[in-house]
Design an enzyme around this catalytic site. Structure first.
Site, PDB file in Angstrom:
ATOM      1  N   ALA A 167       0.827  -1.046  -0.066  1.00  0.00           N
ATOM      2  CA  ALA A 167      -0.136  -0.084   0.151  1.00  0.00           C
ATOM      3  C   ALA A 167       0.715   1.076   0.158  1.00  0.00           C
ATOM      4  O   ALA A 167       2.136   1.284   0.318  1.00  0.00           O
ATOM      5  CB  ALA A 167      -1.072  -0.073   1.266  1.00  0.00           C
ATOM      6  N   GLU A 182       3.605  -5.982   7.844  1.00  0.00           N
ATOM      7  CA  GLU A 182       2.599  -4.760   8.273  1.00  0.00           C
ATOM      8  C   GLU A 182       2.970  -4.635   9.722  1.00  0.00           C
ATOM      9  O   GLU A 182       2.650  -3.575  10.567  1.00  0.00           O
ATOM     10  CB  GLU A 182       1.120  -5.289   8.052  1.00  0.00           C
ATOM     11  CG  GLU A 182       0.541  -5.133   6.500  1.00  0.00           C
ATOM     12  CD  GLU A 182       0.941  -6.380   5.691  1.00  0.00           C
ATOM     13  OE1 GLU A 182       0.577  -6.292   4.490  1.00  0.00           O
ATOM     14  OE2 GLU A 182       1.557  -7.325   6.142  1.00  0.00           O
ATOM     15  N   GLU A 191      -0.556  -9.702  -1.049  1.00  0.00           N
ATOM     16  CA  GLU A 191      -2.106  -9.896  -0.873  1.00  0.00           C
ATOM     17  C   GLU A 191      -2.729 -10.082  -2.333  1.00  0.00           C
ATOM     18  O   GLU A 191      -3.691 -10.959  -2.495  1.00  0.00           O
ATOM     19  CB  GLU A 191      -2.796  -9.066  -0.096  1.00  0.00           C
ATOM     20  CG  GLU A 191      -2.434  -9.175   1.440  1.00  0.00           C
ATOM     21  CD  GLU A 191      -2.740  -7.901   2.375  1.00  0.00           C
ATOM     22  OE1 GLU A 191      -3.472  -8.311   3.364  1.00  0.00           O
ATOM     23  OE2 GLU A 191      -2.315  -6.768   1.788  1.00  0.00           O
ATOM     24  N   GLY A 213       0.364  -5.424   0.638  1.00  0.00           N
ATOM     25  CA  GLY A 213      -0.839  -5.391  -0.507  1.00  0.00           C
ATOM     26  C   GLY A 213      -0.456  -6.262  -1.627  1.00  0.00           C
ATOM     27  O   GLY A 213      -1.199  -6.628  -2.395  1.00  0.00           O
TER      28      GLY A 213
END
Length: 276
Positions: A80, A148, A128, A125
């Site tokens: 992200a 994270e 993911e 992300g």
């Protein structure tokens, strides 16, 4: 590696994307995250463009398989956008997570296979996003992780749920709690990626697999994807009943008639385009 120069033969669906490229070479299409200076970080605008691109590809009957990559040779997607993340309140954070989850779930449940082509970093992300794809092919230089916890948060785009489903509880928690970044061979060993190839062969191998899949009956491919995704959340007995129902439905389709006829007549099949 995934530069516009390498895919100049592809026609462009539309010209108003700013953070991704969408290129078509039926029966395949490439979606390329195109923020190489930011290591293809997934900001809000990029998520929106991904959503639009996959909607377009779902609706296009000429496209059978989608390949997803990152521009440049440093990252598939480095996670992200930390600048966006740093400013989030609790409520904004929840909305941020739900937004990414929604986009990735739509990719995961597409009636067409999506092959993640992972070169360089796939972190947070980005990892993911790769996990939401149907198949993951990694270059030898790929590095994957969910760091994270080092930022004081947890994986929010599905990492705490998809990672254990792919690699098992213990291996998933080891990655999630340590925030460690693993190499391609370790990712293959634990089942996070499905194949590792030399970096120079990544595009060719991904397209070869995509074309192999694209030769098969579109309706059967779509129903296989649905049966597997649906069945993972059901008791086995119920999942088997759903499988039998889908098998029966396919027996009444033009694809089944064409596939069996082509086999018996010893000729290549000519599939009908599925409706979406």
């Amino acid at each position: 590696m995934f530069s516009a120069r390498k895919i100049v033969c592809y026609s462009r669906f539309r010209m108003d994307f700013h953070h991704i490229r969408l290129d078509s070479k039926p029966p395949l299409a490439w979606v390329t995250l195109d923020r190489p200076k930011a290591l293809n970080a997934l900001n809000a605008a990029t998520l929106g463009e991904l959503e639009t691109a996959f909607q377009q590809l779902t609706a296009d009957p000429a496209i059978r398989v989608i390949l997803l990559a990152g521009a440049g040779d440093r990252a598939f997607a480095a996670g992200a956008d930390i600048r966006e993340l740093a400013a989030l309140s609790a409520e904004e954070g929840r909305a941020f997570s739900l937004r990414g989850q929604s986009v990735f779930r739509n990719i995961e449940t597409l009636p067409k296979p999506v092959i993640a082509c992972i070169q360089g970093f796939a972190l947070g992300g980005g990892c993911e996003l790769a996990m939401a794809c149907t198949v993951r092919i990694a270059a030898e230089d790929a590095r994957l992780g969910q760091p994270e916890v080092k930022l004081g948060i947890i994986a929010g785009y599905g990492g705490t749920q998809r990672l254990p489903r792919l690699v098992g509880r213990g291996a998933a928690l080891k990655m999630l709690l340590s925030g460690a970044i693993i190499d391609a061979r370790e990712a293959l060993r634990i089942g996070l990626v499905d194949e590792v190839v030399p970096t120079a062969d990544l595009v060719a191998r991904a397209e070869s697999l995509a074309l192999e899949i694209a030769q098969n009956a579109p309706l059967a491919v779509a129903e296989t994807l649905r049966a597997v995704d649906e069945g993972l959340s059901l008791p086995l007995e119920l999942a088997l009943l759903r499988e039998a129902a889908r098998f029966g439905e396919l027996c009444a389709t033009p694809d089944k008639a064409e596939g069996t006829a082509a086999f018996l007549e010893k000729r290549p099949p000519h599939w009908y385009a599925p409706d979406h």
